[in-house]
Design a protein around this motif. Structure first.
Motif, PDB file in Angstrom:
ATOM      1  N   VAL A 223       0.848  -1.198   0.000  1.00  0.00           N
ATOM      2  CA  VAL A 223       0.000   0.000   0.000  1.00  0.00           C
ATOM      3  C   VAL A 223       0.883   1.247   0.000  1.00  0.00           C
ATOM      4  N   ARG A 224       1.952   1.218   0.770  1.00  0.00           N
ATOM      5  CA  ARG A 224       2.871   2.356   0.803  1.00  0.00           C
ATOM      6  C   ARG A 224       3.517   2.576  -0.563  1.00  0.00           C
ATOM      7  N   ALA A 225       3.897   1.489  -1.205  1.00  0.00           N
ATOM      8  CA  ALA A 225       4.508   1.596  -2.538  1.00  0.00           C
ATOM      9  C   ALA A 225       3.500   2.164  -3.536  1.00  0.00           C
ATOM     10  N   GLY A 226       2.248   1.720  -3.444  1.00  0.00           N
ATOM     11  CA  GLY A 226       1.218   2.259  -4.335  1.00  0.00           C
ATOM     12  C   GLY A 226       1.015   3.747  -4.128  1.00  0.00           C
ATOM     13  N   TYR A 227       1.010   4.160  -2.876  1.00  0.00           N
ATOM     14  CA  TYR A 227       0.867   5.591  -2.586  1.00  0.00           C
ATOM     15  C   TYR A 227       2.050   6.375  -3.151  1.00  0.00           C
ATOM     16  N   ALA A 228       3.258   5.868  -2.927  1.00  0.00           N
ATOM     17  CA  ALA A 228       4.448   6.570  -3.423  1.00  0.00           C
ATOM     18  C   ALA A 228       4.430   6.684  -4.943  1.00  0.00           C
ATOM     19  N   THR A 229       3.991   5.629  -5.614  1.00  0.00           N
ATOM     20  CA  THR A 229       3.892   5.666  -7.077  1.00  0.00           C
ATOM     21  C   THR A 229       2.908   6.744  -7.522  1.00  0.00           C
ATOM     22  N   TRP A 230       1.810   6.856  -6.817  1.00  0.00           N
ATOM     23  CA  TRP A 230       0.816   7.882  -7.142  1.00  0.00           C
ATOM     24  C   TRP A 230       1.316   9.284  -6.802  1.00  0.00           C
ATOM     25  N   ALA A 231       1.898   9.438  -5.614  1.00  0.00           N
ATOM     26  CA  ALA A 231       2.226  10.764  -5.099  1.00  0.00           C
ATOM     27  C   ALA A 231       3.482  11.380  -5.693  1.00  0.00           C
ATOM     28  N   VAL A 232       4.384  10.571  -6.209  1.00  0.00           N
ATOM     29  CA  VAL A 232       5.656  11.091  -6.708  1.00  0.00           C
ATOM     30  C   VAL A 232       5.791  10.746  -8.191  1.00  0.00           C
ATOM     31  N   PRO A 233       5.298  11.630  -9.054  1.00  0.00           N
ATOM     32  CA  PRO A 233       5.404  11.362 -10.488  1.00  0.00           C
ATOM     33  C   PRO A 233       6.863  11.294 -10.935  1.00  0.00           C
ATOM     34  N   GLU A 234       7.086  10.536 -11.963  1.00  0.00           N
ATOM     35  CA  GLU A 234       8.433  10.408 -12.515  1.00  0.00           C
ATOM     36  C   GLU A 234       8.870  11.735 -13.141  1.00  0.00           C
ATOM     37  N   PRO A 235      10.104  12.154 -12.885  1.00  0.00           N
ATOM     38  CA  PRO A 235      10.600  13.365 -13.546  1.00  0.00           C
ATOM     39  C   PRO A 235      10.883  13.082 -15.020  1.00  0.00           C
ATOM     40  N   GLU A 236      10.863  14.133 -15.813  1.00  0.00           N
ATOM     41  CA  GLU A 236      11.188  13.994 -17.229  1.00  0.00           C
ATOM     42  C   GLU A 236      12.670  14.295 -17.427  1.00  0.00           C
ATOM     43  N   GLU A 237      13.234  13.703 -18.450  1.00  0.00           N
ATOM     44  CA  GLU A 237      14.634  13.930 -18.759  1.00  0.00           C
ATOM     45  C   GLU A 237      14.729  14.920 -19.909  1.00  0.00           C
ATOM     46  N   CYS A 238      15.635  15.892 -19.790  1.00  0.00           N
ATOM     47  CA  CYS A 238      15.872  16.815 -20.903  1.00  0.00           C
ATOM     48  C   CYS A 238      17.353  17.186 -20.926  1.00  0.00           C
ATOM     49  N   ILE A 239      17.737  17.925 -21.930  1.00  0.00           N
ATOM     50  CA  ILE A 239      19.121  18.352 -22.092  1.00  0.00           C
ATOM     51  C   ILE A 239      19.227  19.822 -21.691  1.00  0.00           C
ATOM     52  N   ASN A 240      20.176  20.151 -20.797  1.00  0.00           N
ATOM     53  CA  ASN A 240      20.320  21.546 -20.373  1.00  0.00           C
ATOM     54  C   ASN A 240      21.201  22.325 -21.350  1.00  0.00           C
ATOM     55  N   GLN A 241      21.460  23.588 -21.035  1.00  0.00           N
ATOM     56  CA  GLN A 241      22.214  24.456 -21.947  1.00  0.00           C
ATOM     57  C   GLN A 241      23.669  24.020 -22.100  1.00  0.00           C
ATOM     58  N   HIS A 242      24.156  23.135 -21.215  1.00  0.00           N
ATOM     59  CA  HIS A 242      25.524  22.632 -21.321  1.00  0.00           C
ATOM     60  C   HIS A 242      25.589  21.283 -22.044  1.00  0.00           C
ATOM     61  N   GLY A 243      24.427  20.837 -22.559  1.00  0.00           N
ATOM     62  CA  GLY A 243      24.376  19.577 -23.281  1.00  0.00           C
ATOM     63  C   GLY A 243      24.315  18.353 -22.381  1.00  0.00           C
ATOM     64  N   ARG A 244      24.067  18.542 -21.091  1.00  0.00           N
ATOM     65  CA  ARG A 244      23.989  17.427 -20.161  1.00  0.00           C
ATOM     66  C   ARG A 244      22.535  17.042 -19.903  1.00  0.00           C
ATOM     67  N   LYS A 245      22.331  15.739 -19.702  1.00  0.00           N
ATOM     68  CA  LYS A 245      20.989  15.271 -19.347  1.00  0.00           C
ATOM     69  C   LYS A 245      20.685  15.683 -17.919  1.00  0.00           C
ATOM     70  N   ILE A 246      19.490  16.224 -17.709  1.00  0.00           N
ATOM     71  CA  ILE A 246      19.042  16.560 -16.366  1.00  0.00           C
ATOM     72  C   ILE A 246      17.615  16.065 -16.188  1.00  0.00           C
ATOM     73  N   LEU A 247      17.237  15.859 -14.945  1.00  0.00           N
ATOM     74  CA  LEU A 247      15.867  15.465 -14.642  1.00  0.00           C
ATOM     75  C   LEU A 247      15.066  16.710 -14.295  1.00  0.00           C
ATOM     76  N   VAL A 248      13.920  16.839 -14.912  1.00  0.00           N
ATOM     77  CA  VAL A 248      13.036  17.975 -14.664  1.00  0.00           C
ATOM     78  C   VAL A 248      11.832  17.465 -13.898  1.00  0.00           C
ATOM     79  N   PRO A 249      11.642  17.947 -12.674  1.00  0.00           N
ATOM     80  CA  PRO A 249      10.508  17.456 -11.901  1.00  0.00           C
ATOM     81  C   PRO A 249       9.187  17.893 -12.510  1.00  0.00           C
ATOM     82  N   PRO A 250       8.142  17.111 -12.300  1.00  0.00           N
ATOM     83  CA  PRO A 250       6.817  17.503 -12.790  1.00  0.00           C
ATOM     84  C   PRO A 250       6.434  18.863 -12.214  1.00  0.00           C
ATOM     85  N   GLN A 251       5.623  19.595 -12.949  1.00  0.00           N
ATOM     86  CA  GLN A 251       5.263  20.946 -12.527  1.00  0.00           C
ATOM     87  C   GLN A 251       4.532  20.964 -11.192  1.00  0.00           C
TER      88      GLN A 251
END
Length: 146
Positions: free
Chosen positions: A94-122
């Protein structure tokens, strides 16, 4: 309280909280930022920080590791206290299900230095201003807001 503790470290921690990997503080970008903070907050104490063989930057790295570790310890305690407050969260599944719901996966993008970074959901659940209460059987929704 010294300027180191009251002025410099809070600004440094604010910066370092935005960094993907605080365990690699020997990056020149971090040194540049630390020096800029030093110049602004410690202007009456002229000093040049360096990545190696320099006591102030070594101390700064140590304080950063302690800060990060302390944040992790407090986060674990806060999460455990939250789950322990509610009978509905008595099982790991049940705790794992809640955590899956409550903490969305961040998206991956490329920053201005060309490095991959994780962008948290809005919006994370704890930031929502309105809650869908239309389903009182939804334990997750009910637990979070009452």
């Amino acid at each position: 309280m010294t300027k180191w503790h009251s002025k410099f470290l809070p600004c440094w921690f604010q910066y370092i909280a935005t960094v993907d990997n605080i365990w690699n503080l020997t990056h020149s970008e971090h040194l540049t930022t630390a020096q800029a903070i030093w110049n602004h907050k410690m202007s009456d104490i002229p000093h040049t920080l360096a990545l190696t063989d320099e006591p102030a930057f070594c101390l700064l790295k140590q304080r950063t590791y302690e800060w990060h570790s302390g944040m992790g310890d407090r986060a674990v305690k806060a999460i455990a206290a939250f789950f322990d407050r509610y009978e509905e969260f008595s099982s790991p599944e049940v705790r794992a299900g809640y955590a899956t719901w409550a903490v969305p996966e961040p998206e991956e993008c490329i920053n201005q230095h060309g490095r991959k970074i994780l962008v948290p959901p809005q919006l994370y659940p704890y930031m929502w201003q309105t809650v869908d209460e239309s389903n009182p059987e939804d334990t997750v929704c009910y637990i979070c807001w009452y």
